[in-house]
Design a protein around this motif. Structure first.
Motif, PDB file in Angstrom:
ATOM      1  N   ALA A 249       0.276   4.720  -2.559  1.00  0.00           N
ATOM      2  CA  ALA A 249      -0.679   3.658  -2.905  1.00  0.00           C
ATOM      3  C   ALA A 249      -1.411   3.968  -4.210  1.00  0.00           C
ATOM      4  O   ALA A 249      -1.774   3.051  -4.960  1.00  0.00           O
ATOM      5  N   GLU A 250      -1.630   5.241  -4.492  1.00  0.00           N
ATOM      6  CA  GLU A 250      -2.334   5.638  -5.716  1.00  0.00           C
ATOM      7  C   GLU A 250      -1.615   5.159  -6.974  1.00  0.00           C
ATOM      8  O   GLU A 250      -2.250   4.814  -7.981  1.00  0.00           O
ATOM      9  N   VAL A 251      -0.289   5.138  -6.926  1.00  0.00           N
ATOM     10  CA  VAL A 251       0.476   4.847  -8.147  1.00  0.00           C
ATOM     11  C   VAL A 251       1.077   3.443  -8.135  1.00  0.00           C
ATOM     12  O   VAL A 251       1.714   3.033  -9.119  1.00  0.00           O
ATOM     13  N   ALA A 252       0.900   2.696  -7.048  1.00  0.00           N
ATOM     14  CA  ALA A 252       1.460   1.347  -6.961  1.00  0.00           C
ATOM     15  C   ALA A 252       0.737   0.410  -7.928  1.00  0.00           C
ATOM     16  O   ALA A 252      -0.483   0.467  -8.077  1.00  0.00           O
ATOM     17  N   ALA A 253       1.497  -0.474  -8.574  1.00  0.00           N
ATOM     18  CA  ALA A 253       0.935  -1.322  -9.624  1.00  0.00           C
ATOM     19  C   ALA A 253       0.849  -2.791  -9.249  1.00  0.00           C
ATOM     20  O   ALA A 253       0.460  -3.601 -10.079  1.00  0.00           O
ATOM     21  N   SER A 254       1.186  -3.155  -8.010  1.00  0.00           N
ATOM     22  CA  SER A 254       1.241  -4.567  -7.629  1.00  0.00           C
ATOM     23  C   SER A 254       0.024  -4.991  -6.817  1.00  0.00           C
ATOM     24  O   SER A 254      -0.765  -4.158  -6.355  1.00  0.00           O
ATOM     25  N   ASP A 255      -0.094  -6.305  -6.643  1.00  0.00           N
ATOM     26  CA  ASP A 255      -1.191  -6.853  -5.842  1.00  0.00           C
ATOM     27  C   ASP A 255      -0.989  -6.606  -4.351  1.00  0.00           C
ATOM     28  O   ASP A 255      -1.953  -6.500  -3.605  1.00  0.00           O
ATOM     29  N   TRP A 256       0.271  -6.557  -3.922  1.00  0.00           N
ATOM     30  CA  TRP A 256       0.583  -6.329  -2.510  1.00  0.00           C
ATOM     31  C   TRP A 256       1.393  -5.051  -2.362  1.00  0.00           C
ATOM     32  O   TRP A 256       2.281  -4.767  -3.175  1.00  0.00           O
ATOM     33  N   LEU A 257       1.074  -4.278  -1.334  1.00  0.00           N
ATOM     34  CA  LEU A 257       1.792  -3.048  -1.005  1.00  0.00           C
ATOM     35  C   LEU A 257       2.569  -3.273   0.282  1.00  0.00           C
ATOM     36  O   LEU A 257       2.000  -3.716   1.282  1.00  0.00           O
ATOM     37  N   LEU A 258       3.852  -2.966   0.263  1.00  0.00           N
ATOM     38  CA  LEU A 258       4.673  -3.081   1.469  1.00  0.00           C
ATOM     39  C   LEU A 258       5.201  -1.697   1.812  1.00  0.00           C
ATOM     40  O   LEU A 258       6.086  -1.167   1.141  1.00  0.00           O
ATOM     41  N   PHE A 259       4.609  -1.094   2.857  1.00  0.00           N
ATOM     42  CA  PHE A 259       5.054   0.223   3.314  1.00  0.00           C
ATOM     43  C   PHE A 259       6.251   0.037   4.248  1.00  0.00           C
ATOM     44  O   PHE A 259       6.152  -0.649   5.275  1.00  0.00           O
ATOM     45  N   LEU A 260       7.366   0.647   3.889  1.00  0.00           N
ATOM     46  CA  LEU A 260       8.569   0.603   4.718  1.00  0.00           C
ATOM     47  C   LEU A 260       8.963   2.013   5.128  1.00  0.00           C
ATOM     48  O   LEU A 260       8.816   2.953   4.347  1.00  0.00           O
ATOM     49  N   ASP A 261       9.487   2.155   6.341  1.00  0.00           N
ATOM     50  CA  ASP A 261      10.115   3.410   6.725  1.00  0.00           C
ATOM     51  C   ASP A 261      11.545   3.423   6.207  1.00  0.00           C
ATOM     52  O   ASP A 261      12.156   2.365   5.988  1.00  0.00           O
ATOM     53  N   ALA A 262      12.098   4.605   6.051  1.00  0.00           N
ATOM     54  CA  ALA A 262      13.441   4.730   5.488  1.00  0.00           C
ATOM     55  C   ALA A 262      14.521   4.160   6.398  1.00  0.00           C
ATOM     56  O   ALA A 262      15.630   3.873   5.939  1.00  0.00           O
ATOM     57  N   ASP A 263      14.222   3.992   7.682  1.00  0.00           N
ATOM     58  CA  ASP A 263      15.232   3.442   8.590  1.00  0.00           C
ATOM     59  C   ASP A 263      15.156   1.919   8.723  1.00  0.00           C
ATOM     60  O   ASP A 263      15.874   1.315   9.519  1.00  0.00           O
ATOM     61  N   VAL A 264      14.285   1.285   7.938  1.00  0.00           N
ATOM     62  CA  VAL A 264      14.161  -0.179   7.957  1.00  0.00           C
ATOM     63  C   VAL A 264      15.202  -0.786   7.016  1.00  0.00           C
ATOM     64  O   VAL A 264      15.464  -0.263   5.933  1.00  0.00           O
ATOM     65  N   ARG A 265      15.788  -1.910   7.455  1.00  0.00           N
ATOM     66  CA  ARG A 265      16.738  -2.653   6.632  1.00  0.00           C
ATOM     67  C   ARG A 265      16.259  -4.098   6.497  1.00  0.00           C
ATOM     68  O   ARG A 265      15.841  -4.713   7.486  1.00  0.00           O
ATOM     69  N   LEU A 266      16.334  -4.639   5.290  1.00  0.00           N
ATOM     70  CA  LEU A 266      15.940  -6.016   5.036  1.00  0.00           C
ATOM     71  C   LEU A 266      17.179  -6.898   4.977  1.00  0.00           C
ATOM     72  O   LEU A 266      18.118  -6.607   4.225  1.00  0.00           O
ATOM     73  N   LYS A 267      17.179  -7.961   5.756  1.00  0.00           N
ATOM     74  CA  LYS A 267      18.259  -8.933   5.660  1.00  0.00           C
ATOM     75  C   LYS A 267      18.033  -9.800   4.418  1.00  0.00           C
ATOM     76  O   LYS A 267      16.919  -9.905   3.906  1.00  0.00           O
ATOM     77  N   ARG A 268      19.105 -10.418   3.964  1.00  0.00           N
ATOM     78  CA  ARG A 268      19.023 -11.234   2.751  1.00  0.00           C
ATOM     79  C   ARG A 268      18.003 -12.360   2.941  1.00  0.00           C
ATOM     80  O   ARG A 268      18.021 -13.063   3.945  1.00  0.00           O
ATOM     81  N   GLY A 269      17.126 -12.509   1.971  1.00  0.00           N
ATOM     82  CA  GLY A 269      16.082 -13.518   2.053  1.00  0.00           C
ATOM     83  C   GLY A 269      14.773 -13.002   2.611  1.00  0.00           C
ATOM     84  O   GLY A 269      13.786 -13.737   2.675  1.00  0.00           O
ATOM     85  N   ALA A 270      14.746 -11.728   2.977  1.00  0.00           N
ATOM     86  CA  ALA A 270      13.544 -11.166   3.597  1.00  0.00           C
ATOM     87  C   ALA A 270      12.358 -11.151   2.637  1.00  0.00           C
ATOM     88  O   ALA A 270      11.233 -11.500   3.012  1.00  0.00           O
ATOM     89  N   ILE A 271      12.592 -10.740   1.395  1.00  0.00           N
ATOM     90  CA  ILE A 271      11.471 -10.604   0.463  1.00  0.00           C
ATOM     91  C   ILE A 271      10.841 -11.956   0.163  1.00  0.00           C
ATOM     92  O   ILE A 271       9.611 -12.093   0.097  1.00  0.00           O
ATOM     93  N   GLU A 272      11.664 -13.005   0.001  1.00  0.00           N
ATOM     94  CA  GLU A 272      11.101 -14.338  -0.219  1.00  0.00           C
ATOM     95  C   GLU A 272      10.229 -14.769   0.954  1.00  0.00           C
ATOM     96  O   GLU A 272       9.124 -15.299   0.779  1.00  0.00           O
ATOM     97  N   ALA A 273      10.769 -14.564   2.166  1.00  0.00           N
ATOM     98  CA  ALA A 273      10.037 -14.995   3.359  1.00  0.00           C
ATOM     99  C   ALA A 273       8.720 -14.236   3.498  1.00  0.00           C
ATOM    100  O   ALA A 273       7.670 -14.829   3.805  1.00  0.00           O
ATOM    101  N   VAL A 274       8.766 -12.927   3.281  1.00  0.00           N
ATOM    102  CA  VAL A 274       7.555 -12.110   3.400  1.00  0.00           C
ATOM    103  C   VAL A 274       6.550 -12.487   2.317  1.00  0.00           C
ATOM    104  O   VAL A 274       5.357 -12.690   2.595  1.00  0.00           O
ATOM    105  N   TYR A 275       7.021 -12.614   1.085  1.00  0.00           N
ATOM    106  CA  TYR A 275       6.091 -12.862  -0.015  1.00  0.00           C
ATOM    107  C   TYR A 275       5.446 -14.240   0.090  1.00  0.00           C
ATOM    108  O   TYR A 275       4.278 -14.415  -0.258  1.00  0.00           O
ATOM    109  N   GLU A 276       6.176 -15.218   0.575  1.00  0.00           N
ATOM    110  CA  GLU A 276       5.586 -16.552   0.764  1.00  0.00           C
ATOM    111  C   GLU A 276       4.455 -16.493   1.792  1.00  0.00           C
ATOM    112  O   GLU A 276       3.407 -17.121   1.622  1.00  0.00           O
ATOM    113  N   GLN A 277       4.667 -15.719   2.866  1.00  0.00           N
ATOM    114  CA  GLN A 277       3.617 -15.557   3.870  1.00  0.00           C
ATOM    115  C   GLN A 277       2.418 -14.828   3.272  1.00  0.00           C
ATOM    116  O   GLN A 277       1.260 -15.188   3.522  1.00  0.00           O
TER     117      GLN A 277
END
Length: 375
Positions: free
Chosen positions: A120-148
Motif C-alpha cells: 500500500a505504501e508504494v501503490a499509486a492508484s485511487d483504489w487498492l485491490l489486494f489479491l492472494d496468489a491463488d486467486v484467478r480472475l475470469k475475463r471481464g472481472a476487472i471491468e465488473a469490479v471497477y464499475e462497482q
C-alpha cells in the motif's frame, strides 16, 4: 424422540427459509460495459511468499483481461523458490507489472499484514485491490469490479471467490466457510448496518479506496490480527464508511488449499481467532451444529434399531432439510450440490479442526503457516 425431532425439523425449516432469503441479499457483480484505452486507477497488490506454484496463473489471469489496471505490484516476502523470477518474466512483457522486495518482518506484525502494508505504501492508484496468489480472475472481472467501485466511490468491497477443490477433505471442509456465512450472517445488515459485528470479508479479494485505507490506519492498525480480513472490514464499518460484501464468484475463483493437510492447518489457524478467541461463541456454534445436523443422524440409527416408523420419518426429514440448506448455499456459490449429502461428516470435520484451533490458542502453542509461527 419424535417430539425432539419435530422441534429440530421446525428449526431447520426456519434456517432453510432464512438462507434462501439471505443468499439473495448479496450484491452481484455484473458484466460491465466500462471501457477505456488508458489504464484505470486501480493497483492490484499481491503479497507472495514461496508462491511459485500459484503466482504465474494469477498474473496470467490479470493480463488476459480486456481492461488493465494501472499497476500490479507483487511483494516478494523472502521467497526461497522461483516466485520472483516468474514475476520478473511477466514484467519484461508487461512493464506495469513489477516485483518489490519485502523488508524484514517487524516485531509485533504478522507476515501478511506487513506485506500488504508495504504494498500500500508504494501503490499509486485511487483504489487498492489486494489479491492472494491463488486467486484467478475470469475475463471481464476487472471491468465488473471497477464499475462497482466507481459507483461506491469510497470504502471497501470484498467477496468470496468460487472455491475450487480437489481432495476429498477439501470437498468436505472448504465450502463450510460459505455455509457458516449463509446460516449466521444477515448479509443485508452487512451493507446497511454500521455495527462492526455485521462484517465479513475474504482476505484473498479486498478492494479498498486509498484514502479510506489510510483513514482507518491501514494494516498497521490490525498488524497483530491473524484474521486480518475481518479486522480490516470492522475498521471500515467502525468509521461509518461504505462496505460491500458482494457475490463475486461469477468473476473470481481460487483454490485455497491443495491437500487435506493444508486445509487442516489453514482452518486451524483461523477458526478460533476468527471468533475473537471466544470459547463461549465457538462452543455455542458447535453445539448448535451438533443439535441440528448430527443429532438427527444419531436419532435415525436409534429409530431404525427400534423400528419406530414415526421417528424414522422425522429423522429423515431433518437430514433432508440439512442437506437442502447445504445444497442451496453450494449452488448459490457456483458449486455442485453433490457433497451436501455428506454434511454430517463436514460438520464433524469442522468441529475437530475448531477444537484443535481452540487448544492451540488456549495453550498459546502458536499457529504455524508458511514457515512462520503466530501466537
Amino acid at each position: 424422540m419424535a417430539l425432539f425431532l419435530t422441534v429440530i425439523s421446525v428449526l431447520l425449516l426456519c434456517q432453510f427459509l432464512f438462507i434462501i432469503w439471505n443468499m439473495k441479499q448479496f450484491p452481484v457483480l455484473k458484466p460491465a460495459s466500462f471501457s477505456s484505452d488508458e489504464p484505470i486507477s486501480l493497483s492490484i497488490l499481491i503479497p507472495a511468499r514461496n508462491e511459485e506454484k500459484r503466482i504465474e496463473a494469477c498474473l496470467q489471469s490479470i493480463v488476459n483481461q480486456r481492461l488493465y489496471p494501472k499497476e500490479v505490484i507483487v511483494l516478494d516476502d523472502y521467497s526461497t523458490d522461483q516466485t520472483r523470477a516468474i514475476v520478473e518474466r511477466f514484467s519484461q512483457t508487461y512493464p506495469w507489472i513489477r516485483v518489490q522486495s519485502g523488508r524484514p518482518l517487524k516485531p509485533g506484525w504478522l507476515g501478511k499484514s506487513y506485506a500488504c502494508s508495504q504494498l500500500a505504501e508504494v501503490a499509486a492508484s485511487d483504489w487498492l485491490l489486494f489479491l492472494d496468489a491463488d486467486v484467478r480472475l475470469k475475463r471481464g472481472a476487472i471491468e465488473a469490479v471497477y464499475e462497482q467501485l466507481c459507483a461506491q466511490k469510497t470504502g471497501m468491497l470484498s467477496g468470496f471467490p468460487e472455491q475450487k477443490t480437489g481432495t476429498f477433505f477439501e470437498h468436505l471442509v472448504v465450502p463450510m466457510m460459505m455455509f457458516t456465512i449463509g446460516c449466521h450472517l444477515p448479509v443485508k445488515w452487512v451493507r446497511k448496518s454500521k455495527n462492526p459485528a455485521f462484517a465479513a470479508a475474504h482476505g484473498g479479494f479486498i478492494a479498498i479506496e486509498k484514502s479510506c485505507y489510510h483513514n482507518i490506519g491501514g494494516h498497521e492498525a490490525i498488524k497483530d490480527s491473524l484474521v486480518d480480513d475481518m479486522a480490516l472490514a470492522r475498521r471500515v464499518k467502525e468509521q461509518g464508511l461504505p462496505f460491500t460484501l458482494a457475490s463475486i464468484h461469477p468473476f473470481v475463483y481460487m483454490r485455497m488449499y491443495e491437500s487435506g493437510q493444508e486445509v487442516w492447518k489453514g482452518y486451524r489457524k483461523n477458526l478460533f481467532p476468527g471468533v475473537n478467541r471466544s470459547i463461549a461463541l465457538l462452543s455455542s456454534v458447535f453445539c448448535l451444529y451438533t443439535l441440528l445436523y448430527l443429532a438427527p443422524v444419531i436419532c435415525l440409527m436409534m429409530a431404525l434399531l427400534q423400528l419406530n416408523v414415526l421417528s424414522i420419518c422425522l429423522a429423515i426429514l431433518c437430514y433432508g432439510l440439512g442437506v437442502s440448506i447445504k445444497a442451496a448455499i453450494d449452488i448459490e456459490n457456483g458449486r455442485t450440490s453433490a457433497m451436501a449429502f455428506l454434511l454430517p461428516i463436514s460438520i464433524l470435520s469442522l468441529i475437530a479442526i475448531g477444537l484443535a484451533s481452540m487448544k492451540i490458542g488456549l495453550k498459546k502453542e502458536g499457529y504455524e503457516w508458511k514457515g512462520r509461527r503466530y501466537e
